[in-house]
Enzyme design. Structure first.
Site, short mmCIF file in Angstrom:
data_model
loop_
_atom_site.label_atom_id
_atom_site.label_comp_id
_atom_site.label_asym_id
_atom_site.label_seq_id
_atom_site.Cartn_x
_atom_site.Cartn_y
_atom_site.Cartn_z
N CYS A 1 0.80 -1.22 0.00
CA CYS A 1 0.00 0.00 0.00
C CYS A 1 0.84 1.27 0.00
CB CYS A 1 -0.96 0.00 1.18
SG CYS A 1 -2.16 -1.35 1.13
N ASN B 1 -10.40 0.21 -0.28
CA ASN B 1 -8.94 0.26 -0.19
C ASN B 1 -8.37 -0.34 -1.47
OD1 ASN B 1 -6.22 -0.26 0.30
ND2 ASN B 1 -6.53 -0.89 2.42
N HIS C 1 -3.18 7.16 2.55
CA HIS C 1 -3.57 5.90 1.91
C HIS C 1 -4.97 5.54 2.40
CE1 HIS C 1 -4.07 1.76 1.00
NE2 HIS C 1 -3.82 1.35 2.23
#
Length: 333
Positions: A112, A284, A254
Protein backbone atom coordinates in the site's frame (compact mmCIF):
# COMPACT_ATOMS: atom_id res chain seq x y z
CA UNK A 1 18.48 24.28 -6.66
CA UNK A 2 18.79 21.46 -9.22
CA UNK A 3 16.14 19.65 -11.22
CA UNK A 4 12.86 18.66 -9.64
CA UNK A 5 10.03 16.35 -10.61
CA UNK A 6 6.89 18.33 -11.42
CA UNK A 7 3.43 16.77 -11.63
CA UNK A 8 1.87 17.57 -15.01
CA UNK A 9 -0.95 15.07 -15.40
CA UNK A 10 -3.23 12.76 -13.42
CA UNK A 11 -5.73 10.03 -14.26
CA UNK A 12 -7.68 7.22 -12.62
CA UNK A 13 -9.70 4.17 -13.56
CA UNK A 14 -11.88 1.65 -11.74
CA UNK A 15 -13.60 -1.41 -13.24
CA UNK A 16 -17.23 -1.03 -14.22
CA UNK A 17 -18.61 -3.52 -11.73
CA UNK A 18 -19.47 -1.81 -8.44
CA UNK A 19 -19.90 -4.23 -5.53
CA UNK A 20 -22.17 -2.96 -2.75
CA UNK A 21 -22.00 -3.86 0.91
CA UNK A 22 -25.37 -5.55 0.55
CA UNK A 23 -24.00 -7.87 -2.14
CA UNK A 24 -21.13 -8.96 0.12
CA UNK A 25 -23.46 -9.37 3.08
CA UNK A 26 -25.37 -12.03 1.15
CA UNK A 27 -22.42 -14.45 1.39
CA UNK A 28 -20.63 -13.19 4.50
CA UNK A 29 -21.70 -12.98 8.13
CA UNK A 30 -21.97 -9.20 8.01
CA UNK A 31 -24.22 -6.28 7.09
CA UNK A 32 -24.06 -2.92 5.37
CA UNK A 33 -24.14 -1.18 8.78
CA UNK A 34 -21.28 -3.32 10.13
CA UNK A 35 -19.06 -2.60 7.12
CA UNK A 36 -19.79 1.14 7.06
CA UNK A 37 -19.25 1.61 10.78
CA UNK A 38 -15.89 -0.18 10.82
CA UNK A 39 -14.42 0.85 7.47
CA UNK A 40 -16.35 3.80 6.04
CA UNK A 41 -16.75 1.86 2.79
CA UNK A 42 -20.06 1.80 0.90
CA UNK A 43 -18.92 0.09 -2.30
CA UNK A 44 -15.84 -1.10 -4.13
CA UNK A 45 -15.13 -2.18 -7.71
CA UNK A 46 -14.05 -5.65 -8.84
CA UNK A 47 -12.45 -6.44 -12.18
CA UNK A 48 -14.33 -8.72 -14.56
CA UNK A 49 -12.99 -12.22 -15.30
CA UNK A 50 -10.20 -12.01 -17.84
CA UNK A 51 -9.07 -8.59 -16.65
CA UNK A 52 -5.44 -8.13 -15.55
CA UNK A 53 -3.73 -5.48 -13.45
CA UNK A 54 -2.05 -4.21 -16.63
CA UNK A 55 -5.48 -3.48 -18.15
CA UNK A 56 -6.33 -1.11 -15.30
CA UNK A 57 -2.84 0.41 -15.38
CA UNK A 58 -3.10 1.14 -19.11
CA UNK A 59 -6.51 2.82 -18.69
CA UNK A 60 -5.26 5.08 -15.88
CA UNK A 61 -2.00 5.75 -17.70
CA UNK A 62 -3.82 6.82 -20.85
CA UNK A 63 -5.87 9.33 -18.89
CA UNK A 64 -2.83 10.73 -17.10
CA UNK A 65 -0.91 11.13 -20.36
CA UNK A 66 -3.92 12.78 -21.99
CA UNK A 67 -4.21 15.28 -19.14
CA UNK A 68 -0.51 16.11 -19.32
CA UNK A 69 0.98 18.64 -21.68
CA UNK A 70 3.81 16.15 -22.17
CA UNK A 71 1.58 13.47 -23.67
CA UNK A 72 4.40 10.92 -23.48
CA UNK A 73 7.02 9.53 -21.11
CA UNK A 74 10.49 8.01 -21.35
CA UNK A 75 10.09 5.91 -18.20
CA UNK A 76 7.18 3.99 -16.67
CA UNK A 77 7.05 2.89 -13.03
CA UNK A 78 4.20 0.64 -11.88
CA UNK A 79 3.51 0.12 -8.18
CA UNK A 80 1.51 -3.04 -7.57
CA UNK A 81 1.00 -5.94 -5.19
CA UNK A 82 -0.82 -7.90 -7.88
CA UNK A 83 1.43 -8.06 -10.97
CA UNK A 84 0.16 -9.87 -14.04
CA UNK A 85 2.89 -12.50 -13.57
CA UNK A 86 5.65 -13.20 -11.03
CA UNK A 87 8.01 -12.75 -13.98
CA UNK A 88 8.39 -10.47 -15.91
CA UNK A 89 7.44 -7.13 -14.37
CA UNK A 90 4.12 -5.62 -15.44
CA UNK A 91 5.51 -2.18 -16.34
CA UNK A 92 7.17 -3.11 -19.67
CA UNK A 93 3.90 -4.55 -21.00
CA UNK A 94 2.04 -1.43 -19.84
CA UNK A 95 4.60 0.81 -21.53
CA UNK A 96 4.34 -1.13 -24.79
CA UNK A 97 0.54 -0.96 -24.82
CA UNK A 98 0.74 2.80 -24.26
CA UNK A 99 3.02 3.17 -27.28
CA UNK A 100 6.09 3.76 -25.09
CA UNK A 101 8.21 0.84 -26.31
CA UNK A 102 11.84 1.61 -25.55
CA UNK A 103 11.07 3.53 -22.37
CA UNK A 104 12.63 2.37 -19.12
CA UNK A 105 9.98 0.35 -17.27
CA UNK A 106 9.94 -1.44 -13.93
CA UNK A 107 7.69 -2.41 -11.02
CA UNK A 108 7.85 -1.29 -7.41
CA UNK A 109 6.57 -3.66 -4.72
CA UNK A 110 5.83 -1.91 -1.42
CA UNK A 111 2.17 -2.96 -1.10
CA UNK A 112 0.00 0.00 0.00
CA UNK A 113 3.02 2.32 0.22
CA UNK A 114 3.94 1.41 -3.35
CA UNK A 115 2.83 4.64 -5.00
CA UNK A 116 4.85 6.84 -2.64
CA UNK A 117 7.91 4.64 -3.18
CA UNK A 118 7.35 4.76 -6.96
CA UNK A 119 6.91 8.54 -6.85
CA UNK A 120 10.23 8.89 -5.01
CA UNK A 121 11.95 6.55 -7.46
CA UNK A 122 10.58 8.43 -10.46
CA UNK A 123 11.60 11.76 -8.94
CA UNK A 124 15.11 10.35 -8.62
CA UNK A 125 15.16 9.42 -12.32
CA UNK A 126 14.34 13.02 -13.16
CA UNK A 127 16.70 14.59 -10.60
CA UNK A 128 19.65 12.58 -11.95
CA UNK A 129 18.84 13.26 -15.60
CA UNK A 130 18.00 9.65 -16.45
CA UNK A 131 14.52 10.68 -17.59
CA UNK A 132 12.73 13.87 -18.58
CA UNK A 133 9.17 12.54 -18.16
CA UNK A 134 7.99 9.61 -16.06
CA UNK A 135 4.59 7.95 -15.91
CA UNK A 136 3.95 6.64 -12.39
CA UNK A 137 1.06 4.21 -11.95
CA UNK A 138 -0.45 2.45 -8.95
CA UNK A 139 -2.61 -0.47 -10.07
CA UNK A 140 -4.22 -3.36 -8.21
CA UNK A 141 -6.61 -6.28 -8.71
CA UNK A 142 -6.97 -7.38 -5.10
CA UNK A 143 -10.17 -9.24 -5.87
CA UNK A 144 -7.95 -12.00 -7.25
CA UNK A 145 -6.03 -12.57 -4.01
CA UNK A 146 -8.81 -12.17 -1.43
CA UNK A 147 -10.39 -15.13 0.35
CA UNK A 148 -14.05 -14.65 -0.63
CA UNK A 149 -15.16 -16.03 2.75
CA UNK A 150 -12.87 -13.84 4.89
CA UNK A 151 -15.02 -11.01 6.18
CA UNK A 152 -12.03 -9.13 7.59
CA UNK A 153 -10.44 -8.58 4.15
CA UNK A 154 -13.13 -9.12 1.50
CA UNK A 155 -15.15 -6.08 2.58
CA UNK A 156 -12.16 -3.72 2.57
CA UNK A 157 -10.31 -4.05 -0.70
CA UNK A 158 -11.22 -3.11 -4.26
CA UNK A 159 -9.61 -2.95 -7.69
CA UNK A 160 -8.46 0.18 -9.47
CA UNK A 161 -5.60 2.22 -10.84
CA UNK A 162 -4.34 5.78 -10.58
CA UNK A 163 -1.51 7.50 -12.42
CA UNK A 164 0.47 10.72 -12.58
CA UNK A 165 2.91 12.14 -15.11
CA UNK A 166 6.07 13.81 -13.82
CA UNK A 167 8.30 16.10 -15.88
CA UNK A 168 11.61 17.80 -15.24
CA UNK A 169 11.18 21.27 -13.77
CA UNK A 170 12.12 23.66 -10.98
CA UNK A 171 11.73 22.99 -7.23
CA UNK A 172 9.76 26.20 -6.67
CA UNK A 173 7.16 25.84 -9.44
CA UNK A 174 3.60 24.57 -9.01
CA UNK A 175 3.51 20.79 -9.26
CA UNK A 176 6.94 20.27 -7.72
CA UNK A 177 7.16 17.01 -5.74
CA UNK A 178 9.18 16.54 -2.56
CA UNK A 179 10.70 16.23 -0.08
CA UNK A 180 10.15 12.55 0.72
CA UNK A 181 10.36 10.28 3.74
CA UNK A 182 10.51 6.49 3.35
CA UNK A 183 10.92 3.66 5.86
CA UNK A 184 10.45 -0.05 6.53
CA UNK A 185 10.47 -2.71 9.24
CA UNK A 186 10.71 -6.26 7.91
CA UNK A 187 10.13 -7.63 11.37
CA UNK A 188 6.43 -7.02 10.77
CA UNK A 189 6.17 -8.80 7.43
CA UNK A 190 3.61 -11.31 8.73
CA UNK A 191 1.11 -8.58 9.61
CA UNK A 192 0.23 -8.02 5.93
CA UNK A 193 1.09 -10.92 3.65
CA UNK A 194 0.35 -13.60 1.08
CA UNK A 195 2.38 -16.52 2.39
CA UNK A 196 2.27 -18.83 -0.65
CA UNK A 197 3.52 -18.40 -4.19
CA UNK A 198 7.00 -17.03 -3.62
CA UNK A 199 10.42 -18.66 -3.42
CA UNK A 200 10.15 -19.18 0.35
CA UNK A 201 7.11 -21.41 -0.04
CA UNK A 202 8.02 -22.99 -3.37
CA UNK A 203 11.44 -24.12 -2.15
CA UNK A 204 10.17 -25.31 1.23
CA UNK A 205 9.12 -28.67 -0.22
CA UNK A 206 5.69 -28.30 1.38
CA UNK A 207 2.34 -27.69 -0.22
CA UNK A 208 0.78 -24.48 1.08
CA UNK A 209 -2.33 -24.50 3.22
CA UNK A 210 -5.37 -23.21 1.29
CA UNK A 211 -5.50 -20.02 3.38
CA UNK A 212 -1.85 -19.25 2.57
CA UNK A 213 -2.76 -18.61 -1.06
CA UNK A 214 -4.83 -15.58 -0.03
CA UNK A 215 -4.06 -12.13 1.30
CA UNK A 216 -4.03 -12.01 5.12
CA UNK A 217 -3.85 -9.10 7.55
CA UNK A 218 -3.70 -8.69 11.33
CA UNK A 219 -6.19 -5.86 11.56
CA UNK A 220 -5.68 -4.54 15.10
CA UNK A 221 -1.88 -4.41 14.89
CA UNK A 222 -2.03 -2.93 11.40
CA UNK A 223 -4.37 -0.18 12.62
CA UNK A 224 -2.00 0.93 15.37
CA UNK A 225 1.10 0.70 13.18
CA UNK A 226 -0.55 2.57 10.31
CA UNK A 227 -1.49 5.59 12.43
CA UNK A 228 1.84 5.76 14.27
CA UNK A 229 4.03 5.24 11.19
CA UNK A 230 2.12 7.60 8.90
CA UNK A 231 2.03 10.32 11.55
CA UNK A 232 5.77 10.06 12.23
CA UNK A 233 6.59 9.98 8.51
CA UNK A 234 4.34 12.98 7.86
CA UNK A 235 6.04 14.99 10.59
CA UNK A 236 9.45 14.03 9.19
CA UNK A 237 8.66 15.22 5.68
CA UNK A 238 7.04 18.41 6.97
CA UNK A 239 10.14 19.09 9.06
CA UNK A 240 12.36 18.70 6.00
CA UNK A 241 10.22 21.28 4.22
CA UNK A 242 10.23 23.66 7.20
CA UNK A 243 6.45 23.36 7.59
CA UNK A 244 3.89 22.21 10.11
CA UNK A 245 0.40 20.88 9.41
CA UNK A 246 -0.91 24.45 9.37
CA UNK A 247 1.10 24.92 6.19
CA UNK A 248 -0.73 22.26 4.18
CA UNK A 249 -4.08 22.52 2.47
CA UNK A 250 -4.85 18.82 2.08
CA UNK A 251 -3.92 15.55 3.74
CA UNK A 252 -4.20 12.59 1.36
CA UNK A 253 -3.55 9.41 3.30
CA UNK A 254 -3.57 5.90 1.91
CA UNK A 255 -7.26 4.98 1.78
CA UNK A 256 -6.99 2.03 4.14
CA UNK A 257 -9.92 2.51 6.48
CA UNK A 258 -11.92 5.60 7.41
CA UNK A 259 -11.17 5.13 11.11
CA UNK A 260 -7.44 5.03 10.37
CA UNK A 261 -7.70 8.19 8.26
CA UNK A 262 -9.64 10.01 10.97
CA UNK A 263 -7.20 8.89 13.68
CA UNK A 264 -4.28 10.04 11.55
CA UNK A 265 -5.83 13.46 10.98
CA UNK A 266 -6.48 13.83 14.71
CA UNK A 267 -2.92 12.78 15.55
CA UNK A 268 -1.54 15.36 13.11
CA UNK A 269 -4.01 18.07 14.09
CA UNK A 270 -5.48 18.31 10.59
CA UNK A 271 -9.14 19.45 10.47
CA UNK A 272 -11.58 16.90 9.11
CA UNK A 273 -12.49 19.14 6.17
CA UNK A 274 -8.86 19.00 4.95
CA UNK A 275 -8.68 15.19 5.09
CA UNK A 276 -9.22 14.26 1.44
CA UNK A 277 -10.31 10.81 0.30
CA UNK A 278 -12.63 8.56 -1.69
CA UNK A 279 -12.68 5.35 0.37
CA UNK A 280 -16.49 5.28 0.58
CA UNK A 281 -16.78 4.87 -3.20
CA UNK A 282 -13.79 2.63 -4.05
CA UNK A 283 -12.60 0.98 -0.83
CA UNK A 284 -8.94 0.26 -0.19
CA UNK A 285 -7.18 0.01 -3.56
CA UNK A 286 -3.69 -0.44 -2.03
CA UNK A 287 -0.96 1.08 -4.24
CA UNK A 288 -3.64 2.72 -6.40
CA UNK A 289 -5.37 4.53 -3.54
CA UNK A 290 -3.43 7.81 -3.39
CA UNK A 291 -3.25 8.54 -7.13
CA UNK A 292 -6.87 7.47 -7.54
CA UNK A 293 -7.89 9.85 -4.73
CA UNK A 294 -5.92 12.65 -6.42
CA UNK A 295 -7.55 11.91 -9.79
CA UNK A 296 -11.03 11.93 -8.26
CA UNK A 297 -10.35 15.15 -6.34
CA UNK A 298 -9.03 16.83 -9.49
CA UNK A 299 -12.07 15.72 -11.48
CA UNK A 300 -14.33 17.15 -8.76
CA UNK A 301 -12.46 20.48 -8.79
CA UNK A 302 -11.45 20.10 -5.15
CA UNK A 303 -7.74 20.73 -5.71
CA UNK A 304 -6.66 24.23 -6.72
CA UNK A 305 -3.37 25.32 -8.25
CA UNK A 306 -0.92 26.19 -5.49
CA UNK A 307 -2.50 23.94 -2.84
CA UNK A 308 0.07 22.21 -0.63
CA UNK A 309 -0.73 18.50 -0.44
CA UNK A 310 0.70 15.98 2.02
CA UNK A 311 0.69 12.37 0.84
CA UNK A 312 1.30 9.56 3.32
CA UNK A 313 0.95 5.77 3.22
CA UNK A 314 1.53 2.59 5.18
CA UNK A 315 1.62 -0.96 3.87
CA UNK A 316 3.01 -4.46 3.99
CA UNK A 317 6.68 -5.01 4.44
CA UNK A 318 6.16 -3.22 6.74
CA UNK A 319 6.66 -0.05 4.69
CA UNK A 320 5.67 3.58 5.06
CA UNK A 321 6.35 6.86 3.31
CA UNK A 322 5.28 10.45 2.82
CA UNK A 323 5.74 13.19 0.26
CA UNK A 324 4.79 16.81 -0.27
CA UNK A 325 3.66 18.40 -3.50
CA UNK A 326 2.28 21.71 -4.67
CA UNK A 327 -0.75 21.13 -6.87
CA UNK A 328 -0.26 22.41 -10.44
CA UNK A 329 -2.64 24.16 -12.79
CA UNK A 330 -4.05 21.18 -14.70
CA UNK A 331 -6.70 21.17 -17.40
CA UNK A 332 -10.10 19.98 -16.12
CA UNK A 333 -10.69 16.23 -16.41
Amino acid sequence: MGRAAVLSGVGGHVPGRAVSNEELAERLDTSDEWIRSRTGIERRHFAAPGTATSDLAVAAGERALKSSREGTADAVVVATTTPDRPCPATAPAVAARLGLTGAAAYDVGAVCTGFVYALASASGLIATGVAERVLVIGAETYSGILDPLDRSTSVIFGDGAGAVVLRAGEPDEPGAVGPFDLGSDGGGRDLITVRAGGAEQRLSGREPAPADRYFAMEGKEVFWNAVVRMAASSRAVLGRAGLDTGGIDWLVGHQANLRILRSLATELGVPAERNLGNIAEVGNTAAASIPLALADAHAAGTLAAGDRVLLTAFGGGLTWGSALLTWPDLAPS
